[in-house]
Design an enzyme around this catalytic site. Sequence first.
Site, PDB file in Angstrom:
ATOM      1  N   ASP A 161       0.841  -1.204   0.000  1.00  0.00           N
ATOM      2  CA  ASP A 161       0.000   0.000   0.000  1.00  0.00           C
ATOM      3  C   ASP A 161       0.877   1.256   0.000  1.00  0.00           C
ATOM      4  O   ASP A 161       0.656   2.220  -0.738  1.00  0.00           O
ATOM      5  CB  ASP A 161      -0.908  -0.044   1.237  1.00  0.00           C
ATOM      6  CG  ASP A 161      -2.011   0.995   1.212  1.00  0.00           C
ATOM      7  OD1 ASP A 161      -2.300   1.545   0.138  1.00  0.00           O
ATOM      8  OD2 ASP A 161      -2.600   1.249   2.284  1.00  0.00           O
ATOM      9  N   ASN A 183      -2.185 -10.795  -4.599  1.00  0.00           N
ATOM     10  CA  ASN A 183      -2.002 -12.234  -4.710  1.00  0.00           C
ATOM     11  C   ASN A 183      -0.699 -12.595  -4.014  1.00  0.00           C
ATOM     12  O   ASN A 183       0.381 -12.168  -4.444  1.00  0.00           O
ATOM     13  CB  ASN A 183      -1.938 -12.659  -6.179  1.00  0.00           C
ATOM     14  CG  ASN A 183      -3.300 -12.547  -6.839  1.00  0.00           C
ATOM     15  OD1 ASN A 183      -4.300 -12.996  -6.269  1.00  0.00           O
ATOM     16  ND2 ASN A 183      -3.354 -11.933  -7.999  1.00  0.00           N
ATOM     17  N   LYS A 185       1.989 -15.108  -3.461  1.00  0.00           N
ATOM     18  CA  LYS A 185       2.405 -16.296  -4.222  1.00  0.00           C
ATOM     19  C   LYS A 185       3.412 -17.165  -3.474  1.00  0.00           C
ATOM     20  O   LYS A 185       3.412 -18.378  -3.607  1.00  0.00           O
ATOM     21  CB  LYS A 185       2.979 -15.876  -5.571  1.00  0.00           C
ATOM     22  CG  LYS A 185       1.900 -15.287  -6.474  1.00  0.00           C
ATOM     23  CD  LYS A 185       2.472 -14.782  -7.773  1.00  0.00           C
ATOM     24  CE  LYS A 185       1.384 -14.447  -8.772  1.00  0.00           C
ATOM     25  NZ  LYS A 185       0.667 -15.630  -9.293  1.00  0.00           N
ATOM     26  N   ARG A 206      -9.991  11.492 -11.266  1.00  0.00           N
ATOM     27  CA  ARG A 206      -9.365  11.399  -9.939  1.00  0.00           C
ATOM     28  C   ARG A 206      -8.915   9.988  -9.607  1.00  0.00           C
ATOM     29  O   ARG A 206      -8.396   9.738  -8.525  1.00  0.00           O
ATOM     30  CB  ARG A 206     -10.334  11.903  -8.867  1.00  0.00           C
ATOM     31  CG  ARG A 206     -10.638  13.399  -8.935  1.00  0.00           C
ATOM     32  CD  ARG A 206     -11.263  13.884  -7.634  1.00  0.00           C
ATOM     33  NE  ARG A 206     -12.609  13.393  -7.415  1.00  0.00           N
ATOM     34  CZ  ARG A 206     -13.012  12.752  -6.314  1.00  0.00           C
ATOM     35  NH1 ARG A 206     -12.178  12.528  -5.321  1.00  0.00           N
ATOM     36  NH2 ARG A 206     -14.273  12.363  -6.183  1.00  0.00           N
ATOM     37  N   LYS A 207      -9.119   9.042 -10.509  1.00  0.00           N
ATOM     38  CA  LYS A 207      -8.792   7.643 -10.236  1.00  0.00           C
ATOM     39  C   LYS A 207      -7.412   7.272 -10.800  1.00  0.00           C
ATOM     40  O   LYS A 207      -7.117   7.509 -11.966  1.00  0.00           O
ATOM     41  CB  LYS A 207      -9.846   6.712 -10.835  1.00  0.00           C
ATOM     42  CG  LYS A 207     -11.221   6.877 -10.207  1.00  0.00           C
ATOM     43  CD  LYS A 207     -12.199   5.837 -10.707  1.00  0.00           C
ATOM     44  CE  LYS A 207     -12.646   6.136 -12.117  1.00  0.00           C
ATOM     45  NZ  LYS A 207     -13.846   5.355 -12.508  1.00  0.00           N
TER      46      LYS A 207
END
EC number: 3.1.2.2
Length: 240
Positions: A161, A183, A185, A206-207
């Site tokens: 993050d 994911n 792994k 804004r994305k």
Amino acid sequence: MLRSCTAGLRSLWALCGRREGAPRLSTDLPPAPRLFSTEKVIHKDWSLPNPSWSKDFKLLFDQFMKKCEDGSWERLPSYKHRSTQKSEDFKTYFLEPKLVKEERVSQVQLFTRGFEDGLGFEYVIFSNNDEKRTVCLFQGGPYLQGIPGFLHGGAMATMIDTALGSCAAIPGGIVMTANLNINFKRPVPICSVVVINSQLDKLEGRKLFLSCNVRSVDEKTLYSEATGLFIKLDPEKSLT
Ligand SMILES: CCCCC/C=C\C/C=C\C/C=C\C/C=C\CCCC(=O)SCCNC(=O)CCNC(=O)[C@H](O)C(C)(C)COP(=O)(O)OP(=O)(O)OC[C@H]1O[C@@H](n2cnc3c(N)ncnc32)[C@H](O)[C@@H]1OP(=O)(O)O
């Protein structure tokens, strides 16, 4: 492996970009009033080497510092408490002062920098603004254990993050994570060094759509892959 680890915490936030009719650009905003005490501020930059860093970590750090010499890459400093213009903007425009109890204010610090040297999140992030990507070097310490001998998945998610967020900050604005998909792994051994390569894949209003992978230093092991959606905050919208 635990013994080899010496027992001993941006990025997101480029300044608010100006939208048509939007009044916010940090550079032309009035100085933000301070909501947090800065008396006990320690301006130590925690993204610099300390004795807990492994040889691999220091070697990689040196390699990236070399890449910074021509200005294509930059090392992002990292502070526990320090108020930056971006954090002041965030507090001024998005944070309700009453949400944080006065007696707790002096205790606030960046989650990933809350451990003693070597015990928790040891990391440094390098940013390549032209290529819209970041590289995070991360050594997870013994206090981040999940399954015995291995890093807790939540600790890995935190670093992913943080790494993606630092990349999402490149175009400018204060961003927050809206969606994170990981994911897992292969498990990551405690105290090993991993490299998180993040890139901005798409910007839609804004994305911000990003992706990253987490690999071993020799690149032979792919530990995790992740995608994230970050939203640039609208200064005219309340967060609460
Ligand atoms: C955290 C910021 C702090 C800034 C401080 C500054 C400096 C600090 C300095 C150093 C810090 C260093 C490192 C920090 C490292 C890591 C930090 C980790 C980051 C976080 O730890 S962060 C916490 C977790 N995070 C949340 O706590 C978010 C909760 N959430 C919300 O607060 C709202 O949800 C928000 C604001 C995200 C959006 O709200 P909003 O009202 O502005 O936007 P809206 O809802 O209108 O969405 C606009 C368009 O995005 C689409 N959209 C939205 N969400 C979607 C989803 N999930 N999936 C698919 N699409 C989605 C809509 O569908 C629409 O799309 P369209 O425009 O196409 O219609």
